[in-house]
Design a protein around this motif. Structure first.
Motif, PDB file in Angstrom:
ATOM      1  N   UNK A 156     -19.985  13.314 -27.491  1.00 14.40           N
ATOM      2  CA  UNK A 156     -20.718  14.553 -27.743  1.00 14.40           C
ATOM      3  C   UNK A 156     -22.142  14.284 -28.227  1.00 14.40           C
ATOM      4  N   UNK A 157     -22.396  13.075 -28.727  1.00 14.98           N
ATOM      5  CA  UNK A 157     -23.753  12.729 -29.145  1.00 14.98           C
ATOM      6  C   UNK A 157     -24.685  12.607 -27.947  1.00 14.98           C
ATOM      7  N   UNK A 158     -24.133  12.324 -26.777  1.00 17.84           N
ATOM      8  CA  UNK A 158     -24.955  12.166 -25.572  1.00 17.84           C
ATOM      9  C   UNK A 158     -25.316  13.495 -24.919  1.00 17.84           C
ATOM     10  N   UNK A 159     -24.634  14.556 -25.289  1.00 18.56           N
ATOM     11  CA  UNK A 159     -24.918  15.840 -24.650  1.00 18.56           C
ATOM     12  C   UNK A 159     -26.287  16.393 -25.031  1.00 18.56           C
ATOM     13  N   UNK A 160     -26.770  16.052 -26.230  1.00 19.21           N
ATOM     14  CA  UNK A 160     -28.095  16.556 -26.616  1.00 19.21           C
ATOM     15  C   UNK A 160     -29.184  15.975 -25.717  1.00 19.21           C
TER      16      UNK A 160
ATOM     17  N   UNK B  98     -42.296  24.671 -26.075  1.00 24.01           N
ATOM     18  CA  UNK B  98     -41.016  24.069 -25.706  1.00 24.01           C
ATOM     19  C   UNK B  98     -40.895  22.631 -26.194  1.00 24.01           C
ATOM     20  N   UNK B  99     -41.964  21.863 -26.058  1.00 24.54           N
ATOM     21  CA  UNK B  99     -41.947  20.478 -26.527  1.00 24.54           C
ATOM     22  C   UNK B  99     -41.801  20.415 -28.049  1.00 24.54           C
ATOM     23  N   UNK B 100     -42.454  21.315 -28.760  1.00 22.16           N
ATOM     24  CA  UNK B 100     -42.357  21.332 -30.221  1.00 22.16           C
ATOM     25  C   UNK B 100     -40.957  21.711 -30.683  1.00 22.16           C
ATOM     26  N   UNK B 101     -40.360  22.682 -30.025  1.00 20.20           N
ATOM     27  CA  UNK B 101     -38.999  23.083 -30.385  1.00 20.20           C
ATOM     28  C   UNK B 101     -38.012  21.951 -30.116  1.00 20.20           C
ATOM     29  N   UNK B 102     -38.157  21.282 -28.987  1.00 17.45           N
ATOM     30  CA  UNK B 102     -37.262  20.161 -28.680  1.00 17.45           C
ATOM     31  C   UNK B 102     -37.459  19.019 -29.670  1.00 17.45           C
ATOM     32  N   UNK B 103     -38.701  18.724 -30.025  1.00 16.55           N
ATOM     33  CA  UNK B 103     -38.964  17.650 -30.980  1.00 16.55           C
ATOM     34  C   UNK B 103     -38.413  17.984 -32.356  1.00 16.55           C
ATOM     35  N   UNK B 104     -38.589  19.206 -32.800  1.00 18.12           N
ATOM     36  CA  UNK B 104     -38.054  19.610 -34.099  1.00 18.12           C
ATOM     37  C   UNK B 104     -36.532  19.547 -34.119  1.00 18.12           C
ATOM     38  N   UNK B 105     -35.903  19.997 -33.052  1.00 14.86           N
ATOM     39  CA  UNK B 105     -34.442  19.977 -32.991  1.00 14.86           C
ATOM     40  C   UNK B 105     -33.924  18.543 -32.939  1.00 14.86           C
ATOM     41  N   UNK B 106     -34.659  17.662 -32.292  1.00 16.47           N
ATOM     42  CA  UNK B 106     -34.220  16.276 -32.167  1.00 16.47           C
ATOM     43  C   UNK B 106     -34.313  15.539 -33.491  1.00 16.47           C
ATOM     44  N   UNK B 107     -35.388  15.793 -34.255  1.00 13.49           N
ATOM     45  CA  UNK B 107     -35.594  15.034 -35.480  1.00 13.49           C
ATOM     46  C   UNK B 107     -35.096  15.720 -36.742  1.00 13.49           C
ATOM     47  N   UNK B 108     -34.684  16.971 -36.667  1.00 11.23           N
ATOM     48  CA  UNK B 108     -34.166  17.650 -37.871  1.00 11.23           C
ATOM     49  C   UNK B 108     -32.688  17.879 -37.790  1.00 11.23           C
TER      50      UNK B 108
END
Length: 95
Positions: free
Chosen positions: A41-45, A85-95
Motif C-alpha cells: 500500500x506504500x507504493x500506491x501513493x 497541483x505540483x504544490x499540493x502533491x509535494x505537500x501531501x508527499x512530505x507531510x
C-alpha cells in the motif's frame, strides 16, 4: 470572427500513454497485493503521483497551445494550475 485551431494530437498521445502507464502500474500493484507482498500500500501513493504527473504534462501541452494561439489569460491560468497541483502533491508527499 477568427477560429483558433489547436493541434491536439500531442495531447491525445500523452493521454493515451499516461493511461497505459497508470494501468500497468496499478496492475503490478494489484498482482503484488494478491501475492501478499509487504508494504504494497506504500507504493500506491506513487501511482497517484504518476496520475498527477500525467495531468501536469497535459496542462503544459494545453498551456503551450494557448500561448501559440495568443490567449495569454488561459496560458497563465494553465501554468498557475500546474503550480497549484505540483504544490499540493509535494505537500501531501512530505507531510
Amino acid at each position: 470572427m477568427r477560429e483558433t485551431i489547436f493541434n491536439v494530437s500531442v495531447l491525445i498521445r500523452i493521454q493515451q500513454i499516461g493511461w497505459y502507464l497508470v494501468l500497468a502500474y496499478f496492475l503490478a500493484i494489484t498482482i503484488l497485493y494478491m501475492l501478499d507482498f509487504e508494504n504494497v500500500f506504500a507504493y500506491t501513493k506513487y501511482g497517484i503521483i504518476l496520475i498527477l504527473a500525467v495531468a501536469i504534462a497535459q496542462l503544459i501541452v494545453m498551456a503551450e497551445q494557448f500561448r501559440l494561439a495568443k490567449l495569454k489569460r488561459f496560458w497563465l491560468l494553465s501554468y498557475f494550475l500546474v503550480v497549484v497541483l505540483a504544490a499540493v502533491a509535494a505537500l501531501k508527499l512530505w507531510l
